[in-house]
Design a protein around this motif. Structure first.
Motif, PDB file in Angstrom:
ATOM      1  N   ILE A  88       0.831  -1.213   0.000  1.00  0.00           N
ATOM      2  CA  ILE A  88       0.000   0.000   0.000  1.00  0.00           C
ATOM      3  C   ILE A  88       0.862   1.258   0.000  1.00  0.00           C
ATOM      4  O   ILE A  88       0.643   2.178  -0.804  1.00  0.00           O
ATOM      5  CB  ILE A  88      -0.971  -0.008   1.200  1.00  0.00           C
ATOM      6  N   VAL A  89       1.828   1.308   0.893  1.00  0.00           N
ATOM      7  CA  VAL A  89       2.678   2.503   0.992  1.00  0.00           C
ATOM      8  C   VAL A  89       3.425   2.738  -0.320  1.00  0.00           C
ATOM      9  O   VAL A  89       3.453   3.861  -0.848  1.00  0.00           O
ATOM     10  CB  VAL A  89       3.660   2.383   2.178  1.00  0.00           C
ATOM     11  N   LEU A  90       4.007   1.683  -0.863  1.00  0.00           N
ATOM     12  CA  LEU A  90       4.772   1.847  -2.100  1.00  0.00           C
ATOM     13  C   LEU A  90       3.872   2.062  -3.318  1.00  0.00           C
ATOM     14  O   LEU A  90       4.298   2.699  -4.289  1.00  0.00           O
ATOM     15  CB  LEU A  90       5.714   0.668  -2.293  1.00  0.00           C
ATOM     16  N   ALA A  91       2.622   1.585  -3.266  1.00  0.00           N
ATOM     17  CA  ALA A  91       1.675   1.868  -4.357  1.00  0.00           C
ATOM     18  C   ALA A  91       1.367   3.364  -4.415  1.00  0.00           C
ATOM     19  O   ALA A  91       1.168   3.923  -5.501  1.00  0.00           O
ATOM     20  CB  ALA A  91       0.396   1.062  -4.173  1.00  0.00           C
ATOM     21  N   VAL A  92       1.339   4.010  -3.265  1.00  0.00           N
ATOM     22  CA  VAL A  92       1.141   5.465  -3.229  1.00  0.00           C
ATOM     23  C   VAL A  92       2.384   6.169  -3.781  1.00  0.00           C
ATOM     24  O   VAL A  92       2.285   7.094  -4.583  1.00  0.00           O
ATOM     25  CB  VAL A  92       0.833   5.941  -1.789  1.00  0.00           C
ATOM     26  N   VAL A  93       3.546   5.697  -3.393  1.00  0.00           N
ATOM     27  CA  VAL A  93       4.813   6.301  -3.825  1.00  0.00           C
ATOM     28  C   VAL A  93       5.042   6.115  -5.320  1.00  0.00           C
ATOM     29  O   VAL A  93       5.586   7.004  -5.987  1.00  0.00           O
ATOM     30  CB  VAL A  93       5.986   5.681  -3.018  1.00  0.00           C
TER      31      VAL A  93
ATOM     32  N   TRP B  85       8.155  -0.265  -8.473  1.00  0.00           N
ATOM     33  CA  TRP B  85       7.005  -0.685  -9.276  1.00  0.00           C
ATOM     34  C   TRP B  85       6.944  -2.206  -9.361  1.00  0.00           C
ATOM     35  O   TRP B  85       5.885  -2.802  -9.218  1.00  0.00           O
ATOM     36  CB  TRP B  85       7.100  -0.052 -10.656  1.00  0.00           C
ATOM     37  N   PHE B  86       8.082  -2.829  -9.572  1.00  0.00           N
ATOM     38  CA  PHE B  86       8.135  -4.288  -9.638  1.00  0.00           C
ATOM     39  C   PHE B  86       7.690  -4.895  -8.308  1.00  0.00           C
ATOM     40  O   PHE B  86       6.904  -5.844  -8.271  1.00  0.00           O
ATOM     41  CB  PHE B  86       9.553  -4.748 -10.016  1.00  0.00           C
ATOM     42  N   TYR B  87       8.171  -4.342  -7.201  1.00  0.00           N
ATOM     43  CA  TYR B  87       7.778  -4.836  -5.874  1.00  0.00           C
ATOM     44  C   TYR B  87       6.265  -4.698  -5.666  1.00  0.00           C
ATOM     45  O   TYR B  87       5.618  -5.617  -5.162  1.00  0.00           O
ATOM     46  CB  TYR B  87       8.529  -4.074  -4.775  1.00  0.00           C
ATOM     47  N   VAL B  88       5.714  -3.560  -6.050  1.00  0.00           N
ATOM     48  CA  VAL B  88       4.266  -3.342  -5.899  1.00  0.00           C
ATOM     49  C   VAL B  88       3.491  -4.357  -6.733  1.00  0.00           C
ATOM     50  O   VAL B  88       2.501  -4.938  -6.262  1.00  0.00           O
ATOM     51  CB  VAL B  88       3.882  -1.892  -6.270  1.00  0.00           C
ATOM     52  N   ALA B  89       3.921  -4.599  -7.952  1.00  0.00           N
ATOM     53  CA  ALA B  89       3.233  -5.570  -8.814  1.00  0.00           C
ATOM     54  C   ALA B  89       3.315  -6.975  -8.219  1.00  0.00           C
ATOM     55  O   ALA B  89       2.297  -7.688  -8.135  1.00  0.00           O
ATOM     56  CB  ALA B  89       3.820  -5.547 -10.228  1.00  0.00           C
ATOM     57  N   VAL B  90       4.485  -7.385  -7.787  1.00  0.00           N
ATOM     58  CA  VAL B  90       4.664  -8.741  -7.244  1.00  0.00           C
ATOM     59  C   VAL B  90       3.918  -8.906  -5.925  1.00  0.00           C
ATOM     60  O   VAL B  90       3.228  -9.904  -5.706  1.00  0.00           O
ATOM     61  CB  VAL B  90       6.163  -9.077  -7.090  1.00  0.00           C
ATOM     62  N   THR B  91       4.022  -7.919  -5.035  1.00  0.00           N
ATOM     63  CA  THR B  91       3.324  -8.053  -3.750  1.00  0.00           C
ATOM     64  C   THR B  91       1.817  -7.976  -3.922  1.00  0.00           C
ATOM     65  O   THR B  91       1.080  -8.541  -3.110  1.00  0.00           O
ATOM     66  CB  THR B  91       3.795  -7.009  -2.718  1.00  0.00           C
ATOM     67  N   GLY B  92       1.341  -7.337  -4.978  1.00  0.00           N
ATOM     68  CA  GLY B  92      -0.093  -7.377  -5.267  1.00  0.00           C
ATOM     69  C   GLY B  92      -0.557  -8.799  -5.498  1.00  0.00           C
ATOM     70  O   GLY B  92      -1.625  -9.215  -5.015  1.00  0.00           O
ATOM     71  N   VAL B  93       0.247  -9.574  -6.191  1.00  0.00           N
ATOM     72  CA  VAL B  93      -0.070 -10.982  -6.442  1.00  0.00           C
ATOM     73  C   VAL B  93       0.067 -11.795  -5.153  1.00  0.00           C
ATOM     74  O   VAL B  93      -0.799 -12.612  -4.831  1.00  0.00           O
ATOM     75  CB  VAL B  93       0.825 -11.572  -7.552  1.00  0.00           C
ATOM     76  N   VAL B  94       1.125 -11.546  -4.408  1.00  0.00           N
ATOM     77  CA  VAL B  94       1.348 -12.281  -3.154  1.00  0.00           C
ATOM     78  C   VAL B  94       0.198 -12.031  -2.176  1.00  0.00           C
ATOM     79  O   VAL B  94      -0.329 -12.967  -1.564  1.00  0.00           O
ATOM     80  CB  VAL B  94       2.708 -11.888  -2.525  1.00  0.00           C
ATOM     81  N   VAL B  95      -0.204 -10.780  -2.032  1.00  0.00           N
ATOM     82  CA  VAL B  95      -1.316 -10.444  -1.130  1.00  0.00           C
ATOM     83  C   VAL B  95      -2.593 -11.140  -1.582  1.00  0.00           C
ATOM     84  O   VAL B  95      -3.337 -11.690  -0.766  1.00  0.00           O
ATOM     85  CB  VAL B  95      -1.495  -8.907  -1.042  1.00  0.00           C
ATOM     86  N   TYR B  96      -2.843 -11.154  -2.895  1.00  0.00           N
ATOM     87  CA  TYR B  96      -4.029 -11.857  -3.405  1.00  0.00           C
ATOM     88  C   TYR B  96      -3.976 -13.347  -3.052  1.00  0.00           C
ATOM     89  O   TYR B  96      -4.958 -13.915  -2.564  1.00  0.00           O
ATOM     90  CB  TYR B  96      -4.175 -11.689  -4.920  1.00  0.00           C
TER      91      TYR B  96
END
Length: 191
Positions: free
Chosen positions: A136-141, A172-183
């Protein structure tokens, strides 16, 4: 794109970078409307995970392309990743406008995670919340970083584009990957 060369777009980028997280935050406190959509919105989190996965793959491709001198392919991989990210954002906003948030560990789907459910989820909850919070924090950043990185590229300011891209890409890569991990981690608790 040459008309962007001399434009100062700092204010529009700042406004967009503020409006997006505010709108997303407001969605979590607004009452959900009773709207019949005609489709099962419960498939949307899976769709979001697919968009995030595709974005991560495109970012890897983009890095490969630029490291190997394929500037045009790099550009198109990044533009496609931006388009997928915009699709994600629109779908995410729609989903959270229409539905209550799923709570990690809420096995009976009553929107309350009681002590038994917390115990059943175990210590994996801490890992989930770590990924969720950093996501969430990095998605804002990442919003202003992506916009400024793109702007520098479209302006032909390659030195500044490369300088900011060194920060933008891994976040951006971290946000994309963690989006999948969180899902993947919360998927068992969807109703």
């Amino acid at each position: 794109m040459s008309n962007l060369k001399n434009k100062n777009l700092n204010l529009p980028i700042a406004i967009i970078s503020i409006v997006i997280p505010v709108v997303v935050a407001v969605l979590f406190v607004l009452p959900k409307p009773d709207i019949e959509t005609g489709f099962d919105v419960r498939v949307m989190p899976f769709f979001h995970a697919l968009l995030n996965s595709a974005t991560a793959v495109l970012l890897l491709a983009s890095l490969f392309f630029i490291k190997n001198g394929y500037a045009t392919a790099h550009k198109w991989a990044n533009l496609t990743a931006v388009i997928l990210s915009v699709c994600f954002l629109l779908s995410y906003v729609t989903y959270h406008f229409l539905t209550e948030s799923t709570k990690f560990g809420d096995m009976n789907h009553d929107q309350v995670v009681d002590a038994m459910e917390i115990a059943a989820a175990g210590n994996i909850r801490y890992l989930y919340f770590f990924f969720l919070l950093t996501h969430i924090v990095l998605a804002v950043v990442i919003v202003p970083l992506v916009l400024f990185t793109l702007l520098r590229a479209f302006q032909g300011d390659n030195a500044r584009h490369r300088k900011i891209a060194r920060f933008t890409w891994p976040i951006w890569f971290y946000v994309a990957v963690t989006g999948v991990v969180v899902y993947i981690m919360i998927q068992p608790y969807y109703a």
